[in-house]
Design an enzyme around this catalytic site. Structure first.
Site, mmCIF file in Angstrom:
data_model
loop_
_atom_site.group_PDB
_atom_site.id
_atom_site.type_symbol
_atom_site.label_atom_id
_atom_site.label_comp_id
_atom_site.label_asym_id
_atom_site.label_seq_id
_atom_site.Cartn_x
_atom_site.Cartn_y
_atom_site.Cartn_z
ATOM 1 N N ARG A 1 0.851 -1.194 0.000
ATOM 2 C CA ARG A 1 0.000 0.000 0.000
ATOM 3 C C ARG A 1 0.881 1.236 0.000
ATOM 4 O O ARG A 1 1.032 1.906 1.013
ATOM 5 C CB ARG A 1 -0.923 -0.024 1.224
ATOM 6 N N LYS B 1 12.191 7.186 3.866
ATOM 7 C CA LYS B 1 11.958 7.419 5.296
ATOM 8 C C LYS B 1 13.272 7.483 6.064
ATOM 9 O O LYS B 1 13.487 8.358 6.910
ATOM 10 C CB LYS B 1 11.081 6.304 5.871
ATOM 11 N N ASP C 1 3.723 1.334 5.135
ATOM 12 C CA ASP C 1 2.953 1.069 3.922
ATOM 13 C C ASP C 1 2.560 -0.392 3.750
ATOM 14 O O ASP C 1 2.619 -0.952 2.655
ATOM 15 C CB ASP C 1 3.702 1.578 2.688
ATOM 16 N N ASP D 1 4.291 4.121 11.224
ATOM 17 C CA ASP D 1 4.172 5.546 10.944
ATOM 18 C C ASP D 1 2.850 5.877 10.268
ATOM 19 O O ASP D 1 2.285 6.943 10.500
ATOM 20 C CB ASP D 1 5.341 6.003 10.072
ATOM 21 N N ASP D 2 2.336 4.979 9.429
ATOM 22 C CA ASP D 2 1.050 5.241 8.767
ATOM 23 C C ASP D 2 -0.078 5.368 9.783
ATOM 24 O O ASP D 2 -1.043 6.101 9.555
ATOM 25 C CB ASP D 2 0.716 4.109 7.778
ATOM 26 N N ASN E 1 -2.167 11.501 -0.110
ATOM 27 C CA ASN E 1 -1.088 11.831 -1.022
ATOM 28 C C ASN E 1 -0.743 10.605 -1.866
ATOM 29 O O ASN E 1 -1.138 9.493 -1.524
ATOM 30 C CB ASN E 1 0.142 12.365 -0.269
#
Length: 573
Positions: A162, A180, A252, A274-275, A424
């Protein structure tokens, strides 16, 4: 003096001692200085003839590289140039970013990294990080054992399913862990040799990649179910054996996998997603900043969360925590938030609700008596009108979902509606800042997931805050590493959010942007790191020997992109 072994990257010392010579030295991105090697160093390390005679400086090199970037017309071309630079001279790469943060952040990260992932196979040149493929699942310990990774202290890992709003990019998803980790260093000051990006290649369901002869990944449908879980478990177990005190960031993964894996491993090792948590922190910080400008406390806002995937769920849970700190019960806080999936408002009993969404659904009584524009699931427009929504957050990846009618209805509910189209890359944004400002006569408070230019309206130029995770995760990682925290807690995530909110220009000027300039990211990262480390100490999960020396430890740990003097390791000190 410290000595680097042949496998070691550059260390944080005024003088670096190494046995690498000639091409071996020039080909190491952590040690290469290009034309900046001095005459003495060229003699000591056998570099005469391998370099042009000019003795350059870091400043000269930055100017030359910046000129090349300025002459590249496309964002993807700039991205490819920066990736090549990172793989040849890391010090110059980070020095260039530090001098042009606002300009280059969109190049090395969002939005350019999206196309970088889509076209990753086209530009792959040199090995960076690790690709751990499912066919090599029995070799994970062997792969991680390479001595070049001895100094690894943090990992960003993705399975590429993703990527941003672009979906399954398979092995091309490696662009995200690389990006990252670059920001760990550029914005947080984490030494680059402590960072290891990893792509778990479990195949891809992207047919275009499966059919592409130049695709660099495993051309096989995605492994799922128990086989997938066993592979993840094998990876985590191998990581723990290799680095018992590692910081592992998940990145992701598809929504339900992201939530499931975080829940499974968050109490087993020092890890965060982080997502989920980074997005939650930066969004909560932006909303906390917005209440300074509106004068309406967070606990009194009525919030629509348009998108209830892993990011949306994470945001909602942190907002509930923030509202509880302002005096609401959990039940009262939940009543202030209206969550949506791709069908419409989450309402109990509706088909298709995932496990993570069940406690976000409204009861039938909550929506009884609403005036609706049509049959079927309740729309965002209906919710904005009936629930009198004052703050709207988008994580839906549905471009244009925030229509003029919806935004104008928001403006009827609040003098200064808060509108955050966070999806985004730019092409996925729920609305553009220019349209939102036009539809609200310049009164909306806006944060976006990707960078947008300033909006000119009513004689004012309004800078648009980028509600991007890059405000959070570099400092979060720095604070965790320096505090030697063995877990990542909700309290640490909230500390990061509150710190960012406290730096909002809107705290002192209600007409100012909600977040500080991106150019201040390095200072922001240090402030976030300090707050996170202090929170870890307060919660008793820090292994620091002397917590009173925290700020000194932070200053000493932070890596700066400057060239240091080299000496040959076999020469006398």
């Amino acid at each position: 003096m410290a000595t680097t072994t042949p496998a070691d990257p550059i260390a944080q010392h005024d003088v670096i001692r190494t046995r690498r010579t000639g091409f071996d030295l020039l080909l190491h991105p952590g040690l290469n200085k290009g034309t900046a090697f001095t005459e003495e160093e060229r003699t000591a390390f056998g570099l005469h003839g391998l370099l042009p005679p000019h003795i350059g400086t870091l400043e000269d090199q930055r100017e030359r590289r910046k000129h090349a970037l300025d002459n590249e017309p496309t964002a993807f071309g700039k991205y490819a140039l920066m990736r090549d630079l990172q793989d040849s001279d890391e010090t110059l790469f980070y020095s260039l970013i530090s001098q042009h943060v606002e300009e280059l952040l969109p190049v090395v990260y969002t939005p350019a990294v999206g196309e970088g992932c889509q076209r990753f196979s086209e530009i792959w040149r040199k090995a960076r990080g690790l690709f751990i493929g499912y066919p090599n699942r029995e070799r994970i310990d062997e792969i991680l054992a390479n001595p070049r990774y001895n100094e690894t202290r943090c990992i960003v890992v993705s399975d590429g399913e993703r990527i941003l709003g672009l979906g399954d990019q398979g092995a091309g998803g490696m662009g995200i862990p690389i990006g990252k980790m670059a920001l760990y260093t550029a914005l947080g000051g984490v030494p680059p040799h402590h960072c290891l990006p990893i792509l778990l290649d479990v195949g891809t369901d992207n047919q275009a990649l499966l059919d592409n002869p130049i695709y660099i990944g495993w051309q096989h449908p995605r492994v799922r179910g128990q086989e997938y879980d066993d592979f993840i478990e094998a990876f985590v177990s191998a990581v723990q054996r290799r680095w018992p005190n590692i910081l592992l960031q998940w990145e992701d993964f598809a929504g339900e996998n992201a939530l499931r894996l975080l829940d499974r491993y968050r109490d087993r090792l020092c890890t965060f997603n982080d997502d989920i948590q980074g997005t939650a922190a930066v969004t909560t910080a932006t909303l906390l900043a917005a209440v300074h400008a509106t004068g309406v406390p967070l606990k009194d806002q009525r919030i629509a969360m348009f998108g209830s995937g892993s990011a949306g769920v994470g945001i909602i849970h942190l907002l509930i925590t923030a509202m509880r700190e302002q005096g609401l019960t959990e039940s009262e806080a939940r009543q202030r938030i209206y969550a949506f999936n791709r069908h419409g408002l989450l309402v109990e009993g509706e088909p298709g609700l995932r496990a993570s969404q069940l406690d976000l659904a409204r009861s039938r009584n909550d929506v009884a008596g609403w005036q609706l524009t049509g049959a079927g699931p309740i729309s965002l427009l209906d919710t904005v009108r009936n629930a009198k929504i004052t703050a709207l957050v988008g994580t839906s990846m549905q471009a244009g979902a925030f229509t003029e009618e919806i935004i104008r209805a928001m403006a009827n509910n609040a003098d200064r509606p808060v509108i955050l189209p966070l999806s985004n890359p730019t092409s996925k944004a729920e609305a553009t800042p220019a349209n939102i400002m036009h539809w609200t006569n310049g009164q909306a408070l806006i944060g976006t997931g990707s960078p947008f230019p300033a909006v000119e309206i009513n004689g004012r130029s309004i800078r648009i805050s980028q509600t991007n995770n890059s405000y959070i995760f570099p400092g979060l990682a720095l604070g965790i590493l320096v505090a030697r925290a063995h877990r990542v807690t909700d309290g640490m995530i909230m500390a990061a959010a509150k710190t960012l909110a406290s730096l909002s220009p809107a705290a002192t000027d209600h007409n100012a942007p909600l977040l500080p300039p991106v150019g201040d990211s390095r200072e922001i990262g240090l402030a976030v790191a300090t707050a996170v480390a202090k929170q870890a100490i307060a919660e008793g999960i820090s292994a620091l020997d002397n917590p009173a020396a925290l700020e000194e430890d932070l200053r000493n740990y932070v890596w700066e992109p400057v060239y240091r003097r080299y000496e040959h390791a076999d020469s006398p000190c």
